[in-house]
Design an enzyme around this catalytic site. Sequence first.
Site, PDB file in Angstrom:
ATOM      1  N   TYR A   1       0.845  -1.087  -0.062  1.00  0.00           N
ATOM      2  CA  TYR A   1       0.017   0.159  -0.111  1.00  0.00           C
ATOM      3  C   TYR A   1       0.901   1.363   0.138  1.00  0.00           C
ATOM      4  O   TYR A   1       1.828   1.401   0.827  1.00  0.00           O
ATOM      5  CB  TYR A   1      -0.929   0.219   1.193  1.00  0.00           C
ATOM      6  CG  TYR A   1      -1.634   1.176   1.309  1.00  0.00           C
ATOM      7  CD1 TYR A   1      -2.727   1.520   0.532  1.00  0.00           C
ATOM      8  CD2 TYR A   1      -1.754   2.057   2.593  1.00  0.00           C
ATOM      9  CE1 TYR A   1      -3.670   2.545   0.666  1.00  0.00           C
ATOM     10  CE2 TYR A   1      -2.488   3.121   2.821  1.00  0.00           C
ATOM     11  CZ  TYR A   1      -3.479   3.540   1.801  1.00  0.00           C
ATOM     12  OH  TYR A   1      -4.256   4.340   1.711  1.00  0.00           O
TER      13      TYR A   1
ATOM     14  N   ASP B   1      -1.280  15.294   6.022  1.00  0.00           N
ATOM     15  CA  ASP B   1      -2.034  14.671   5.173  1.00  0.00           C
ATOM     16  C   ASP B   1      -3.513  15.329   4.968  1.00  0.00           C
ATOM     17  O   ASP B   1      -4.363  15.121   5.429  1.00  0.00           O
ATOM     18  CB  ASP B   1      -2.385  13.310   5.853  1.00  0.00           C
ATOM     19  CG  ASP B   1      -3.206  12.512   4.733  1.00  0.00           C
ATOM     20  OD1 ASP B   1      -3.476  12.401   3.747  1.00  0.00           O
ATOM     21  OD2 ASP B   1      -3.951  11.533   5.431  1.00  0.00           O
TER      22      ASP B   1
ATOM     23  N   ASP C   1      -3.551   5.142  -2.558  1.00  0.00           N
ATOM     24  CA  ASP C   1      -4.312   6.003  -1.971  1.00  0.00           C
ATOM     25  C   ASP C   1      -4.669   7.256  -2.747  1.00  0.00           C
ATOM     26  O   ASP C   1      -3.398   7.948  -3.098  1.00  0.00           O
ATOM     27  CB  ASP C   1      -3.753   6.486  -0.499  1.00  0.00           C
ATOM     28  CG  ASP C   1      -4.759   7.356   0.204  1.00  0.00           C
ATOM     29  OD1 ASP C   1      -5.594   8.115  -0.244  1.00  0.00           O
ATOM     30  OD2 ASP C   1      -4.402   7.704   1.340  1.00  0.00           O
TER      31      ASP C   1
ATOM     32  N   ASP D   1      -6.675   9.786  -2.504  1.00  0.00           N
ATOM     33  CA  ASP D   1      -7.381  10.610  -1.673  1.00  0.00           C
ATOM     34  C   ASP D   1      -8.750  10.865  -2.331  1.00  0.00           C
ATOM     35  O   ASP D   1      -9.460   9.963  -2.574  1.00  0.00           O
ATOM     36  CB  ASP D   1      -6.716  12.225  -1.767  1.00  0.00           C
ATOM     37  CG  ASP D   1      -5.594  11.909  -0.699  1.00  0.00           C
ATOM     38  OD1 ASP D   1      -5.386  11.043  -0.201  1.00  0.00           O
ATOM     39  OD2 ASP D   1      -4.490  12.966  -0.896  1.00  0.00           O
TER      40      ASP D   1
ATOM     41  N   HIS E   1      -7.955   3.884  -3.934  1.00  0.00           N
ATOM     42  CA  HIS E   1      -9.001   4.073  -3.455  1.00  0.00           C
ATOM     43  C   HIS E   1      -9.274   5.524  -3.548  1.00  0.00           C
ATOM     44  O   HIS E   1      -8.490   6.259  -3.561  1.00  0.00           O
ATOM     45  CB  HIS E   1      -9.134   3.533  -2.065  1.00  0.00           C
ATOM     46  CG  HIS E   1      -8.212   4.144  -0.979  1.00  0.00           C
ATOM     47  ND1 HIS E   1      -8.560   5.410  -0.262  1.00  0.00           N
ATOM     48  CD2 HIS E   1      -6.960   3.600  -0.317  1.00  0.00           C
ATOM     49  CE1 HIS E   1      -7.618   5.492   0.635  1.00  0.00           C
ATOM     50  NE2 HIS E   1      -6.668   4.384   0.395  1.00  0.00           N
TER      51      HIS E   1
ATOM     52  N   GLU F   1     -12.140   8.611  -1.912  1.00  0.00           N
ATOM     53  CA  GLU F   1     -12.905   8.588  -0.763  1.00  0.00           C
ATOM     54  C   GLU F   1     -13.946   9.862  -0.927  1.00  0.00           C
ATOM     55  O   GLU F   1     -13.903  10.727  -1.864  1.00  0.00           O
ATOM     56  CB  GLU F   1     -12.127   9.281   0.505  1.00  0.00           C
ATOM     57  CG  GLU F   1     -11.274  10.432   0.354  1.00  0.00           C
ATOM     58  CD  GLU F   1     -10.045  10.505   1.245  1.00  0.00           C
ATOM     59  OE1 GLU F   1      -9.580   9.416   1.429  1.00  0.00           O
ATOM     60  OE2 GLU F   1      -9.438  11.595   1.664  1.00  0.00           O
TER      61      GLU F   1
ATOM     62  N   CYS G   1      -7.414  13.625   7.308  1.00  0.00           N
ATOM     63  CA  CYS G   1      -7.269  12.403   7.673  1.00  0.00           C
ATOM     64  C   CYS G   1      -8.423  11.804   8.245  1.00  0.00           C
ATOM     65  O   CYS G   1      -9.345  12.325   8.829  1.00  0.00           O
ATOM     66  CB  CYS G   1      -6.140  12.483   8.807  1.00  0.00           C
ATOM     67  SG  CYS G   1      -6.103  10.953   9.740  1.00  0.00           S
TER      68      CYS G   1
ATOM     69  N   ARG H   1     -14.058   4.546  -0.531  1.00  0.00           N
ATOM     70  CA  ARG H   1     -13.798   4.785   0.894  1.00  0.00           C
ATOM     71  C   ARG H   1     -14.996   5.699   1.292  1.00  0.00           C
ATOM     72  O   ARG H   1     -15.310   6.873   0.602  1.00  0.00           O
ATOM     73  CB  ARG H   1     -12.391   5.266   0.892  1.00  0.00           C
ATOM     74  CG  ARG H   1     -12.308   6.082   2.474  1.00  0.00           C
ATOM     75  CD  ARG H   1     -10.895   6.267   2.618  1.00  0.00           C
ATOM     76  NE  ARG H   1     -10.597   7.426   3.683  1.00  0.00           N
ATOM     77  CZ  ARG H   1      -9.518   7.858   4.179  1.00  0.00           C
ATOM     78  NH1 ARG H   1      -8.528   7.294   3.723  1.00  0.00           N
ATOM     79  NH2 ARG H   1      -9.645   9.084   4.835  1.00  0.00           N
TER      80      ARG H   1
ATOM     81  N   GLU I   1     -13.763   3.806   6.706  1.00  0.00           N
ATOM     82  CA  GLU I   1     -12.886   4.138   7.205  1.00  0.00           C
ATOM     83  C   GLU I   1     -13.463   4.348   8.834  1.00  0.00           C
ATOM     84  O   GLU I   1     -14.594   5.068   8.921  1.00  0.00           O
ATOM     85  CB  GLU I   1     -12.705   5.603   6.579  1.00  0.00           C
ATOM     86  CG  GLU I   1     -12.012   6.734   7.379  1.00  0.00           C
ATOM     87  CD  GLU I   1     -10.472   6.055   7.422  1.00  0.00           C
ATOM     88  OE1 GLU I   1     -10.137   4.878   7.897  1.00  0.00           O
ATOM     89  OE2 GLU I   1      -9.404   6.811   7.377  1.00  0.00           O
TER      90      GLU I   1
ATOM     91  N   ASN J   1      -9.228  -0.453   8.032  1.00  0.00           N
ATOM     92  CA  ASN J   1      -8.044   0.172   8.109  1.00  0.00           C
ATOM     93  C   ASN J   1      -7.619   0.463   9.790  1.00  0.00           C
ATOM     94  O   ASN J   1      -7.976   0.925  10.478  1.00  0.00           O
ATOM     95  CB  ASN J   1      -8.137   1.822   7.667  1.00  0.00           C
ATOM     96  CG  ASN J   1      -7.118   2.615   7.697  1.00  0.00           C
ATOM     97  OD1 ASN J   1      -5.847   2.023   8.123  1.00  0.00           O
ATOM     98  ND2 ASN J   1      -7.269   3.897   7.752  1.00  0.00           N
TER      99      ASN J   1
HETATM  100  C1  LIG Z   1      -5.341   5.257   5.350  1.00  0.00           C
HETATM  101  C2  LIG Z   1      -5.006   7.065   5.034  1.00  0.00           C
HETATM  102  O1  LIG Z   1      -5.563   7.415   4.032  1.00  0.00           O
HETATM  103  C3  LIG Z   1      -3.441   6.876   4.605  1.00  0.00           C
HETATM  104  O2  LIG Z   1      -3.409   7.872   4.057  1.00  0.00           O
HETATM  105  O3  LIG Z   1      -2.656   6.161   4.890  1.00  0.00           O
HETATM  106  C4  LIG Z   1      -4.909   7.613   6.443  1.00  0.00           C
HETATM  107  C5  LIG Z   1      -3.975   6.855   7.746  1.00  0.00           C
HETATM  108  C6  LIG Z   1      -3.895   7.611   8.934  1.00  0.00           C
HETATM  109  O4  LIG Z   1      -3.858   8.898   9.115  1.00  0.00           O
HETATM  110  O5  LIG Z   1      -3.738   6.995   9.781  1.00  0.00           O
HETATM  111  C7  LIG Z   1      -6.340   7.787   6.778  1.00  0.00           C
HETATM  112  O6  LIG Z   1      -6.838   6.806   7.670  1.00  0.00           O
HETATM  113  O7  LIG Z   1      -6.939   8.895   6.591  1.00  0.00           O
HETATM  114 MG   LIG Z   2      -4.911   8.836   2.948  1.00  0.00          MG
END
Ligand SMILES: C[C@](O)(C(=O)O)[C@H](CC(=O)O)C(=O)O
Ligand SMILES: [Mg+2]
Length: 290
Positions: free
Chosen positions: A41, A56, A83, A85, A110, A112, A120, A155, A185, A207
């Site tokens: 991943y 993030d 990911d 986004d 994925h 979202e 996040c 997601r 999520e 997750n």
């Molecule tokens: C899965 C996630 O989208 C990621 O970018 O890895 C994050 C992980 C995290 O911040 O712990 C998310 O869950 O938004």
């Molecule tokens: Mg992410």
Amino acid sequence: MASPGERFRAALEAERPLQVVGVINAYAALLAERAGFRALYLSGAGVANASFGLPDLGVTNLAEVCEDARRITSRTDLPLLVDADTGFGSALGIQRTVREFERAGVAGLHLEDQIAAKRCGHRPGKGLVDAAEMCDRVKAAVDARRDAAFVIMARTDAVASEGVPAAIDRANRYVAAGADMIFAEALTSLDDYRKFTAAVKVPVLANITEFGKTPLLTTKELAAAGVRLALYPLSAFRAMNRAAESVYAAIRRDGTQQSVVDQMQTREELYTVLDYHRYEHLLDQLYPEK
Ligand SMILES: C[C@](O)(C(=O)O)[C@H](CC(=O)O)C(=O)O
Ligand SMILES: [Mg+2]
């Protein structure tokens, strides 16, 4: 060889739940491969945090994520989930994301249902687009793929603001729009995963990120709840950071690294993972010593 998407789907059949482990770069991918994982991943947070030192919060772009993905896919045949986004744009942007990811050797992505100013998934203040808009995102992605096996995972971040039943309803609408799998999520209990998997007829991902909203459920527990994929997006990254912190602190404090050498991977171990000696041998053949 099977396409990356086909390899991801084969891995999903081989393991329940399929453990999908985060790798922040190509070397981490080699380590994960040696540990026996079947799927990798690339985390959006990982790209932002590790490659750019940024939070993030939707600040990295398609080209940047693709570059990190390509570095990983060029060094391992394990299928890589990436990911995306909110997709990096609206319909045409999302289509370009799918095509560029396919060109980069990625197995699936994925997308979202957060607004473009994303957060996040385990932090407060997430805003969502309505289900119809998210369905358009999913359809755009599905239409764009050239390999039918390329995985389009939807997601939903809706549990936090709309509750579990509404999030399940969204998930089912995303499946009807063509999503192959659902990323549920920030669920807060195993029972909520059970509700998801009972109601959603495609594979559901959990997750299992640390220090977030979801308990650190085991693969055994997840399997019993019908979860098909278990994600560990940043586990190794968090541990690497702690190790780096302690080494920097020791060198700075002591004026020598002697106290932390035994925490380090040795040169020989590094080379083994890299297959260094095979490369060196190749070089020796190309340029024999005079
Ligand atoms: C899965 C996630 O989208 C990621 O970018 O890895 C994050 C992980 C995290 O911040 O712990 C998310 O869950 O938004
Ligand atoms: Mg992410």
